[in-house]
Design an enzyme around this catalytic site. Structure first.
Site, mmCIF file in Angstrom:
data_model
loop_
_atom_site.group_PDB
_atom_site.id
_atom_site.type_symbol
_atom_site.label_atom_id
_atom_site.label_comp_id
_atom_site.label_asym_id
_atom_site.label_seq_id
_atom_site.Cartn_x
_atom_site.Cartn_y
_atom_site.Cartn_z
ATOM 1 N N GLY A 38 0.225 -5.600 4.206
ATOM 2 C CA GLY A 38 0.386 -4.350 4.946
ATOM 3 C C GLY A 38 1.782 -4.240 5.537
ATOM 4 O O GLY A 38 2.515 -5.234 5.647
ATOM 5 N N CYS A 39 2.146 -3.041 5.938
ATOM 6 C CA CYS A 39 3.512 -2.837 6.434
ATOM 7 C C CYS A 39 3.696 -3.433 7.820
ATOM 8 O O CYS A 39 4.684 -4.113 8.096
ATOM 9 C CB CYS A 39 3.874 -1.354 6.412
ATOM 10 S SG CYS A 39 2.706 -0.256 7.206
#
Lengths: 340, 340, 340, 340
Positions: free
Chosen positions: A149-150
């Site tokens: 995920g970012c």
């Protein structure tokens, strides 16, 4: 050499960014793009920058023909659907890079607590967490990569050297993390309207955020002893970018110069992680539209707290760029191809 | 009743905001506005929203005539110049509200460390810190009010109940504070250009920020025992707004509901402080162009850390609105006049 | 094949964008970057996205060594200085691409009226106007290319088919043109401050704009008979992008379908011009960070007015991308290399 | 004197702006706010700036009790629903200000062409077009006011003096109009998402826009002879503001000074219309959050075309502010009360 690539779920922002980057990649041809709601439409009517560049139509998903025609499939579906599709494609023998959270966590009870029962625990075991800075060698051999995920990529990279070098003192680590609005994906919700999010900031998920276990998992894997992570995500009015400030108690007094040196050394060979000078702040602007993560290292006046700031583009190093970095590794290419 | 008001240094953003608010105020007439660089020009050629509304010309400063013609003078000059001018006006007997930092700190060594020798220590002793939530009664009688900074107002209000109720545990308090770009004033510097600050975030003053002693002074004044404040200011691409997240260790385990109740009670009678529901995040959008501060209270899962989010408009409650609130108090008016 | 490239005046936004694009170009190595004010500093301290990617220091200009070491020199200097430097480099035998306005106009009296006496009229005659859609063959052989302005490129491309096909009726052509703030360059002027230009629009140069003669020159060159161009430039709060709406009287009644067909045909072989469906509006978002110009063609209800909307990224197709397109042509490469 | 006010359909942006302005109004108390979808919720949970300021709950619509309890009702419903509700309230004898388009047009065939059959043509005849600059006296006596649209108010005011003074030459008038995103209301549509509209511009309604007949109706009413209006609306990334550039052919050669004088004279007594100096551009920033319309007058070099730029805040002078101006007139107050 040409890699045949398909994208299942291509109409979201990460799908668009994958296409933007793949079109520049010298060794890729895109063969299928799928969308349930836009099947039959040109993908360039969804991602308008593709007009004149890519002529594909969105198709309904046909996993068998996708697996047959492709060397690598990117899965850009929502959580849950992604697990089903990723698992099926994996079993069909094609290389899979999943951009959802579905294959990121290893611990089944943790998964259950945050997402519910995992639909394919057998395939989950085969997944490699797609953070090249940690798992480069495993990714080279992987058939299924869980793209991080970012928020998680930013936070993990900000904290890794502290964890790996056992510098942590007692007390929780705080990550105050700001995200541009594309970080939320293309969701038709009130809070993502221009008139709601422009000229504003708000925090959300104040009772806990799904990226916490992902971050802790990876910090622990490298020896981190963080008892607790206080993670406060915030929406900020910009298109792209994660800007995370990590506050960590230190075991012993240090200074910014030493700490910066340690970070610089830890990431010295990484093509996409840049460590700035002591007390220098990174800027979102410097990493937007790139696959780089910039890290700035400071220490509080007492010398007992590290203040580490990391920034990256949530759609590139935080999603599609990192996915292509993983694809490069899985296909035996230099991992930077198409990403500089 | 009409209060005759002048503004020394009226061309900056706080000057413009003062004028915007004063024009709405039912008991104010503006008599002088000064500017060294724009003397002779209509103030409406600087603040263009004034066209058709206010016909004054900018004048060079003439303190005696200003003091003679005015009931209240707002000083909107840079640090240093403000102290000189504020002190002189004070001695001329007119009520002064200074928007700079020059009269905010009480402790001379601290002032010297951050700003250099104070030019008017005798007058400094007469100054009242203009935070109505704390010093309402003193402000009513004050002749010289030091209007608080925007970061400081936000942070102090976020922390006051914790300090006053002695809830603090050991360890530093962290304030991660984001500011809209007007927070920096009208400065012709590269980092404030649109093309530099838009679509970006950056931290600054990572070695220490001038607002730290101001915040600590006021927390201590109410009984706070914070040993250290780690304050990380950040520029965010929006016009107005401070959004501060305060992370504070607690002496004993608590929950968000209790803590929220305590905050709500502490601020129950305050006209411009609104405490939200537990775990609710304030939004900059909700306070922009108003004199309100909204506060959201959360607690981490362990119950040992308070996460308090406060937001306000840096030009209103963080500067000019608060200045008018102070003016109202100093002139015997209801403090909310012209500010709702 | 590697092209050795230097940039004289590399610290502005077009210099930064040149470097961003050149680093991606498979056949380029950058040898010199110059800056008078930042000589000695790493170019990555100015354009921070270069950190970890490009290690050059800014140098003071030494035209002889630059000419000796380079195959192509980009000149990114202000008007006037650019003419001097461009002419000198041209005489030293190196290929020059000038990004200023100094070599764009052919007519000396027009130049004098807008810019004053031209310092190198002999060299001016050798310059080729760098619009590949018009002068591809000349550019291939050129030693000195005048890279078109961003407003001009957008407007010229929007109008060319109307002019070339002699469709114009009587009366002025109107171009209502909006520009993102980087269009103004990195200027420390009040109107480019974030707090001034954000959440605002303003027109400027209402008495006439320097790009008018450039546009008219190129329209006339293709047979255009526009008697007058009313050009109203406007600043809009976004980073990048020109969005121009051209309103043109037609000689005879037509409809959007016919006109669109004519445009599509005119630009059919152009790699970087995309003509949309009739009545479809282009969007800045679709061309930002690309070298594409998108054009949408509409007709008013009477069928007597064309409404042509063109958009491009002022830093790419409007400056640095087009400059690289020109470099590719001048060096015998496919003009799209490094730009897709 | 206190005016009892209700808002039917209070949860949209114009509803929010009405409440923001009404709370400041010295002679208003708000009695009912309605919402079908949010009935039972506090209105401050929708418009969060109301927290601590206004304690009303949203109610389901009960027209009879609303009419009974109110002096004035603002109707903020979508087209169609507004006509029904407005007509019913009118018949119940309460003063009605409708913010939709439903009572703006007089000509039934035109209404039918753009909106379909009007549901209450008898009541329509009683409606007064709520542009105080034109119909001040009628509005004072009106029971039903059709509040003008934001594009229409801007365009009409930009053109009125040209029309009233019969200055128009042959050929269409062009209005190139840019709107901030709140102009579209609180619609959950893709194009209004932050990530779609930020850093972009697009035109829409290129085949014709509903505001055209409204503008032409009012221009004709004052003697305008415009044969055609080419109106191109565009979405621009800002919160608030209409910025319209009107290009009009003139009957005889004129210059900017004369034309500006004429405009200044025409609007000399208007409290909310400001005419700038010749060739001066208005700025959205100067009118945002105010009820002012600023107009700048220029002429092209040939002297045969007027270029008139008008700007206002779409939510204030373009909607809720103007509605309150109308309320003031209808209730016998000075029309500027609460709006300066």
């Amino acid at each position: 050499m040409m890699i045949k690539v398909s994208i299942v779920g291509a109409t979201g922002y990460t799908g668009g960014e994958l296409l933007r980057l793949l079109l520049r990649h010298p060794h890729v041809s895109v063969v299928h793009v799928t969308s349930e709601t836009s099947a039959g439409k040109p993908i360039s009517s969804i991602h308008k920058f593709l007009k004149g560049q890519l002529d594909l139509l969105c198709e309904k998903v046909d996993l068998e023909s996708i697996a047959k025609d492709s060397d690598v499939v990117f899965v850009g579906l929502p959580h849950g659907a992604a697990a089903q599709t990723g698992a099926a494609l994996y079993k069909l023998g094609v290389k899979v890079i999943d951009l959802s959270a579905d294959f990121r966590l290893e611990d089944l009870p943790t998964i259950k607590a945050w997402y519910g029962e995992h639909p394919a625990p057998d395939v989950l075991k085969k997944a490699v967490y797609g953070l090249p800075e940690r798992y480069r060698e495993k990714i080279r051999k992987a058939k299924l990569v869980a793209n991080p995920g970012c928020y998680a990529t930013t936070s993990i990279l900000a904290g890794l050297p502290l964890m790996a070098k056992h510098l942590l003192g007692k007390g929780p680590i705080i990550v105050d993390a700001k995200s541009g609005i594309t970080g939320a994906g293309r969701k038709l919700e009130n809070m993502y309207l221009y008139s709601e999010s422009n000229e504003s900031i708000q925090a959300y998920a104040l009772k806990g955020h799904r990226h916490q276990p992902e971050i802790l998992q990876e910090w622990k894997a490298v020896g981190g002893t963080a008892s607790e992570l206080i993670f406060v995500p915030q929406l900020v009015p910009m298109q792209r970018g994660i800007f995370a400030v990590l506050y960590a108690p230190l075991k012993k007094k240090t200074n910014a110069e030493e700490l910066q040196k340690l970070y610089a050394h830890y990431y010295a060979k990484e093509p996409f992680v840049t460590v700035l000078a002591p007390y220098e702040s990174p800027e979102v602007k410097a990493v937007a539209y790139t696959n780089y993560c910039q890290i700035g290292v400071s220490v509080d006046p007492s010398g007992m707290y590290a203040i580490v700031i990391a920034t990256l583009d949530n759609l590139v190093k935080g999603a599609s760029g990192q996915a292509i970095q993983n694809m490069n590794l899985m296909c035996g290419l230099d991992e930077t191809v198409g990403l500089r």
